[in-house]
Structure formats: C-alpha cells, structure tokens
Design a protein around this motif. Structure first.
Motif, PDB file in Angstrom:
ATOM      1  N   PRO A 156      25.567  -5.529  -2.609  1.00 15.87           N
ATOM      2  CA  PRO A 156      24.817  -6.187  -3.970  1.00 15.87           C
ATOM      3  C   PRO A 156      24.975  -4.720  -5.160  1.00 15.87           C
ATOM      4  CG  PRO A 156      23.363  -6.095  -1.951  1.00 15.87           C
ATOM      5  CD  PRO A 156      24.673  -5.230  -1.616  1.00 15.87           C
ATOM      6  N   TYR A 213      19.899  -3.825  -5.815  1.00 22.19           N
ATOM      7  CA  TYR A 213      19.453  -4.228  -4.493  1.00 22.19           C
ATOM      8  C   TYR A 213      17.642  -4.365  -4.746  1.00 22.19           C
ATOM      9  CZ  TYR A 213      18.644  -4.391   0.559  1.00 22.19           C
ATOM     10  OH  TYR A 213      18.376  -4.709   1.770  1.00 22.19           O
ATOM     11  N   ASN A 228      26.151 -11.064  -8.062  1.00 24.89           N
ATOM     12  CA  ASN A 228      25.641  -9.855  -7.787  1.00 24.89           C
ATOM     13  C   ASN A 228      26.119  -8.966  -6.663  1.00 24.89           C
ATOM     14  OD1 ASN A 228      23.676  -7.623  -8.383  1.00 24.89           O
ATOM     15  ND2 ASN A 228      22.437  -8.431  -6.714  1.00 24.89           N
TER      16      ASN A 228
END
Length: 210
Positions: free
Chosen positions: A82, A85, A174
């Motif tokens: 990611p 996060y 993302n």
C-alpha cells in the motif's frame, strides 16, 4: 529432488522459453504460497499481481532496464504494498481473527490496542519501508516454492516502480510496486543454465553457537 537439490537447481534465469506456459495448477500453487507467506503480526500488507498478457509484459520491458525475461516469461508476478497504510487494516485483521478463530474480545482487544498504537505512531514513510520488508519475505518464499515445483524464476529489483504503477493503474488501488518475479521455463540456450552455482563455503556464512 529433496529441498537442497531443488535449491541447487534454482538460478536466476536469464532467458525463458517463451513457447512454454505454466499450468493453472502451478500458478494457483504460487498464489496460495504467496497468501501463506509469513508477515509481521500476520497483517499481510501485500498484493500480488499475476500478469499473463504479452502486450502488457512487452510494454513493461522498457521500464525493467530492458530485461527480456519480463516478456519471455510465462507469467510476470509483481509484489506490491500500500502507498498509504492506515489503522483500519488492523481492525480488518482482528475482525478476521475473530471470524476464523472465534477468539473472545477480552483476549483480542489488548493486542489490537497495542498494534493500532504502533501503526499510529509511525510515519507513512516508515510504514512503507516496513511493508517493503514484508515484500522481500514473500519473494523469498516464492523463490523456494518455485524451486520445489520446478518453476523457473528470476527475482528483479531492476525496474522503475513509478512507471509500473502508472502502466498497471496501481495508484488507483493505493498500491506501489516493489519487486518483480518472472516465472516460467528456462530456455535450452540460456547461457546460465549449466553453470555451477557460486556460493561461499558454508563455514563462512553460518556461525554456530552452542
């Protein structure tokens, strides 16, 4: 082969046989192995892209230091983490623990509180670095499984992550690409295929304390 023979057999393939394709069973094994990889606290802050599209693979070659394995391989695996996060991931993890194990909240809540605080106090840069470490755990696991399954592979850091992210539309999810692993079958004329493995003597790399 036993596991040591399999690891001796493994090497970083420089040329794949582009005419051969891994079976779906083999790909499913790699997906399961990735999902079973150990990660810090079991949070699994990772995604695996399994690419079997020659047009996309060809486009990615130019962003992989022109390494032809990206196109020649049967499949291209890309390990991602990611970009940002959040502690919501901790909440999701403990919800899954409760669902699978039916663990009482009285047991889960103290650990959940601790882990949420740990995530909260880290910057996004620190969390990105931490999650990248988990990607290397997954890569190591995949390399071993590939060896055991007689799947050829070539681990790669030599690529431009930002360009991969754009081509694969990872930013919308993302995600940020971290490592690349072409998998398939070694070509018969790969010059590396029959070379002896070069490793230090085990007495130089292992220290025993008893």
């Amino acid at each position: 082969m036993n596991i040591i023979d399999s690891l001796q057999w493994r090497y970083a393939v420089k040329k794949f046989d582009s005419k051969k394709t891994l079976s779906q069973d083999k790909i499913n094994t790699l997906k399961e192995a990735f999902n079973l990889t150990a990660t810090s606290y079991g949070l699994q802050p990772l995604k695996l892209l399994v690419i079997n599209n020659k047009e996309i693979q060809k486009e990615l070659v130019a962003h992989s230091w022109n390494q032809p394995q990206v196109l020649e391989a049967s499949h291209l695996l890309v390990i991602c983490v990611p970009k940002t996060y959040k502690t919501e991931e901790v909440q999701k993890y403990f919800s899954l623990v409760k669902e699978i194990r039916n663990t009482p909240d009285a047991i889960l809540n103290p650990f959940k509180k601790f882990l949420t605080a740990e995530i909260d106090k880290k910057t996004q840069e620190e969390l990105l670095a931490w999650n990248k470490n988990q990607a290397y755990l997954a890569l190591g696991n995949l390399l071993t499984v590939c060896a055991l399954e007689n799947i050829d592979s070539c681990p790669m850091e030599g690529f431009i992550p930002e360009n991969y992210d754009k081509i694969l539309n990872l930013e919308k999810q993302n995600l940020h690409s971290v490592l690349v692993l072409p998998v398939g079958f070694r070509a018969e004329d790969d010059y590396m295929k029959d070379l002896k493995k070069v490793r230090k003597n085990i007495t130089e790399t292992v220290i025993e304390i008893s």
